[in-house]
Enzyme design. Structure first.
Site, PDB file in Angstrom:
ATOM      1  N   LYS A  35      -5.317   4.899   5.888  1.00 38.70           N
ATOM      2  CA  LYS A  35      -4.307   5.949   5.772  1.00 38.70           C
ATOM      3  C   LYS A  35      -3.466   6.031   7.047  1.00 38.70           C
ATOM      4  CE  LYS A  35      -7.064   8.487   2.430  1.00 38.70           C
ATOM      5  NZ  LYS A  35      -6.646   7.594   1.396  1.00 38.70           N
ATOM      6  N   CYS A  36      -3.036   4.880   7.514  1.00 32.03           N
ATOM      7  CA  CYS A  36      -2.318   4.770   8.779  1.00 32.03           C
ATOM      8  C   CYS A  36      -0.939   4.176   8.517  1.00 32.03           C
ATOM      9  CB  CYS A  36      -3.125   3.852   9.712  1.00 32.03           C
ATOM     10  SG  CYS A  36      -2.358   3.445  11.279  1.00 32.03           S
ATOM     11  N   GLY A  37       0.003   4.473   9.379  1.00 33.83           N
ATOM     12  CA  GLY A  37       1.318   3.872   9.253  1.00 33.83           C
ATOM     13  C   GLY A  37       1.282   2.352   9.362  1.00 33.83           C
TER      14      GLY A  37
END
Length: 158
Positions: A35-37
């Protein structure tokens, strides 16, 4: 522990992975998060793995929840996410800490081999370590470095 081949780690599916099995292979070790850029880097990592695995590259993912709680799931969640969204087939290890008192020994060793800018600590998800076929760390890349930017460095090792 004196080298990468001395370590054993737990895989995402709960089995033991002996790093001695990777002797003679170039390794790209990455701390990952779902759930990271930078999560879309999974796609580039998988492309590198597919392109170079037959020449001796192994990409190894270590999920980590230490940066913005961006890997909150359990092993099943992580495995399903990586396969469904990015078709990940490279080895994924169990979720670990990469910094602090509970940092996994593999990451303690990696950080000693190749320090970072200003601090040796891992600064964010998708920090990458490239190891040659002798198990030596040859470079460390920031989260912002896209996997495709590593192609020339990987090709030199193969």
């Amino acid at each position: 522990m004196t080298g990468i081949y001395d370590f054993q780690v737990e895989t995402l599916n709960g089995e033991t992975q002996d790093f001695a099995e990777y002797q003679g292979k170039a390794l790209l070790i990455v701390n990952t998060a779902s759930k990271c850029g930078f999560t879309p880097q999974y796609e580039g990592l998988e492309k590198l793995y597919q392109q170079y695995k037959d020449q001796g590259l192994v990409v190894i993912g270590f999920p980590c929840n230490q940066f913005g709680s961006q890997e909150p799931g359990d092993a099943d969640d992580i495995g399903s996410f990586c396969q469904k969204n990015y078709g990940v087939t490279f080895p994924m290890m169990a979720k670990v800490d990469v910094n602090g008192k509970d940092a996994h020994p593999v990451y303690e060793w990696l950080k000693k081999q190749q320090g970072g800018f200003l601090t040796d600590g891992i600064k964010w998800n998708f920090t990458k370590f490239l190891l040659n076929k002798e198990g030596q760390v040859v470079d460390r890349y920031a989260s912002t470095t896209k996997p495709e930017a590593l192609q020339a460095d990987i090709e030199k090792l193969l």
